[in-house]
Write a protein that holds these residues in place. Structure first.
Motif, PDB file in Angstrom:
ATOM      1  N   ARG A 305       0.841  -1.219   0.000  1.00  0.00           N
ATOM      2  CA  ARG A 305       0.000   0.000   0.000  1.00  0.00           C
ATOM      3  C   ARG A 305       0.865   1.253   0.000  1.00  0.00           C
ATOM      4  NH1 ARG A 305      -3.391  -2.952   3.654  1.00  0.00           N
ATOM      5  NH2 ARG A 305      -2.291  -1.951   5.393  1.00  0.00           N
ATOM      6  N   ALA A 306       1.915   1.259   0.825  1.00  0.00           N
ATOM      7  CA  ALA A 306       2.797   2.418   0.897  1.00  0.00           C
ATOM      8  C   ALA A 306       3.490   2.650  -0.451  1.00  0.00           C
ATOM      9  CB  ALA A 306       3.834   2.213   2.000  1.00  0.00           C
ATOM     10  N   LEU A 307       3.888   1.574  -1.096  1.00  0.00           N
ATOM     11  CA  LEU A 307       4.525   1.694  -2.398  1.00  0.00           C
ATOM     12  C   LEU A 307       3.562   2.248  -3.448  1.00  0.00           C
ATOM     13  CD1 LEU A 307       7.395   1.072  -3.387  1.00  0.00           C
ATOM     14  CD2 LEU A 307       6.582  -1.187  -4.109  1.00  0.00           C
ATOM     15  N   ALA A 308       2.311   1.822  -3.358  1.00  0.00           N
ATOM     16  CA  ALA A 308       1.309   2.319  -4.299  1.00  0.00           C
ATOM     17  C   ALA A 308       1.089   3.814  -4.135  1.00  0.00           C
ATOM     18  CB  ALA A 308      -0.002   1.567  -4.091  1.00  0.00           C
ATOM     19  N   VAL A 309       1.093   4.294  -2.906  1.00  0.00           N
ATOM     20  CA  VAL A 309       0.942   5.738  -2.640  1.00  0.00           C
ATOM     21  C   VAL A 309       2.117   6.504  -3.244  1.00  0.00           C
ATOM     22  CG1 VAL A 309       0.854   7.516  -0.854  1.00  0.00           C
ATOM     23  CG2 VAL A 309      -0.436   5.396  -0.553  1.00  0.00           C
ATOM     24  N   LEU A 310       3.317   5.981  -3.092  1.00  0.00           N
ATOM     25  CA  LEU A 310       4.496   6.648  -3.647  1.00  0.00           C
ATOM     26  C   LEU A 310       4.439   6.708  -5.163  1.00  0.00           C
ATOM     27  CD1 LEU A 310       7.300   5.098  -1.406  1.00  0.00           C
ATOM     28  CD2 LEU A 310       6.663   7.503  -1.493  1.00  0.00           C
ATOM     29  N   ARG A 311       3.843   5.702  -5.776  1.00  0.00           N
ATOM     30  CA  ARG A 311       3.786   5.640  -7.238  1.00  0.00           C
ATOM     31  C   ARG A 311       2.666   6.510  -7.821  1.00  0.00           C
ATOM     32  NH1 ARG A 311       4.849  -0.864  -7.320  1.00  0.00           N
ATOM     33  NH2 ARG A 311       7.109  -0.779  -7.682  1.00  0.00           N
ATOM     34  N   ASP A 312       1.703   6.882  -6.999  1.00  0.00           N
ATOM     35  CA  ASP A 312       0.585   7.702  -7.490  1.00  0.00           C
ATOM     36  C   ASP A 312       1.043   9.116  -7.843  1.00  0.00           C
ATOM     37  OD1 ASP A 312      -1.232   5.721  -7.368  1.00  0.00           O
ATOM     38  OD2 ASP A 312      -2.103   6.320  -5.441  1.00  0.00           O
TER      39      ASP A 312
END
Length: 312
Positions: A305-312
């Motif tokens: 989830r944290a990685l997905a936020v960074l990629r957004d």
């Protein structure tokens, strides 16, 4: 005067190498106590300098006489079979068991830790572990921090324990981690070769210290984001908190690792309450068959989830 029952009284001169050191630090160094334990002992009047009670801040002099009454030894923790939610057995045979360790689980029992352990979880589901090693960590050939997730191997047979311990000692195991660190590393690929030992003033932390144990970390940037970078990490050595300490020393701490200087605002934005650090893969020669084996772990939900936020 004899020491109280169960306690050990020691008398010795202050070595030249500790001249000018704070009393609590000197007691810590001489007797292998944590700084907090040493300070507690001094506060209780159990560390006399030339027969007198002194404050923790007292600077000792070489040749002064120390009379120290050490606390009673703590009984070794025991393994208690306990089901561990989220602990997944990736592979098992007569020699080894490979697990995918969830967050919040220690490798084995230790003083001060009352939470779940890998060894206790394996015992609860019927795995018999090698008896080599200290009683509380039998079969354990390497460890992951409580807040670090991912692949971990435990020895089931005595021969596997010996073979794996040797493989880890002689750096024959390929240990791969993924970490998200703050900022952008320069260079993007590199090696950190810096000795690590206990932090001189903070218990439960480790630090790059002159004269510490040799520690080598190789890294390669996989993906860069505006505020952080995903890195692939290969360890040559396996010191406690090695990755966390080395990246913190580079001023690029693991995201979410507040113990080692991470930005709490970024951690909160990503929904992290622990370091973004995952034991991604482990490769070694199987101690029974001699064949090369590799085990891989996917990111757990909180890190993904944290990685997905960074990629957004």
């Amino acid at each position: 005067m004899s020491a109280p029952a169960g306690r050990d009284r020691r008398s010795l001169p202050v070595p030249d190498g500790l001249d000018g050191m704070r009393l609590d630090q000197a007691v810590s160094r001489l007797f292998g106590l944590s700084r907090t334990a040493a300070a507690t002992l001094v506060d209780a009047g159990d560390a006399l300098v030339d027969g007198a009670v002194r404050a923790n801040s007292h600077k000792v002099k070489a040749g002064s006489w120390l009379d120290v009454t050490l606390p009673a030894p703590v009984a070794a923790p025991t393994v208690v079979p306990q089901a561990v939610p989220g602990l997944r057995v990736v592979y098992a045979d007569d020699d080894i068991v490979v697990v995918d360790k969830p967050v919040g689980v220690a490798a084995h029992p230790s003083p001060g830790w009352s939470g779940p352990t890998v060894i206790g979880g394996l015992a609860a589901i019927g795995h018999t572990i090698a008896t080599s090693g200290a009683a509380e960590r039998q079969g354990v050939v390497h460890r992951l921090d409580v807040g670090t997730t991912g692949i971990m191997v435990v020895a089931k047979s005595e021969s596997a324990y010996s073979a794996l311990k040797r493989a880890f000692k002689y750096r024959e195991v390929d240990k791969r981690y993924h970490a998200v660190v703050q900022g952008h590393l320069d260079p993007l690929r590199g090696t950190v070769d810096a000795p690590i030992d206990r932090h001189p003033t903070h218990d439960y932390r480790w630090a790059v210290v002159s004269g510490g144990k040799p520690s080598i970390t190789h890294y390669d940037t996989v993906e860069a984001f505006p505020s952080a970078s995903l890195v692939d990490v290969r360890l040559e050595t396996g010191r406690t908190h090695q990755i966390r300490v080395h990246f913190s020393t580079l001023r690029h701490p693991c995201v979410g690792d507040l113990t080692y200087g991470a930005d709490p605002t970024l951690a909160a934005r990503l929904g992290l309450d622990r370091q973004w650090l995952h034991a991604r893969a482990l490769s070694f020669l199987h101690p029974g068959t001699g064949e090369q084996v590799t085990f891989v772990s996917e990111y757990p939900d909180d890190l993904a989830r944290a990685l997905a936020v960074l990629r957004d």
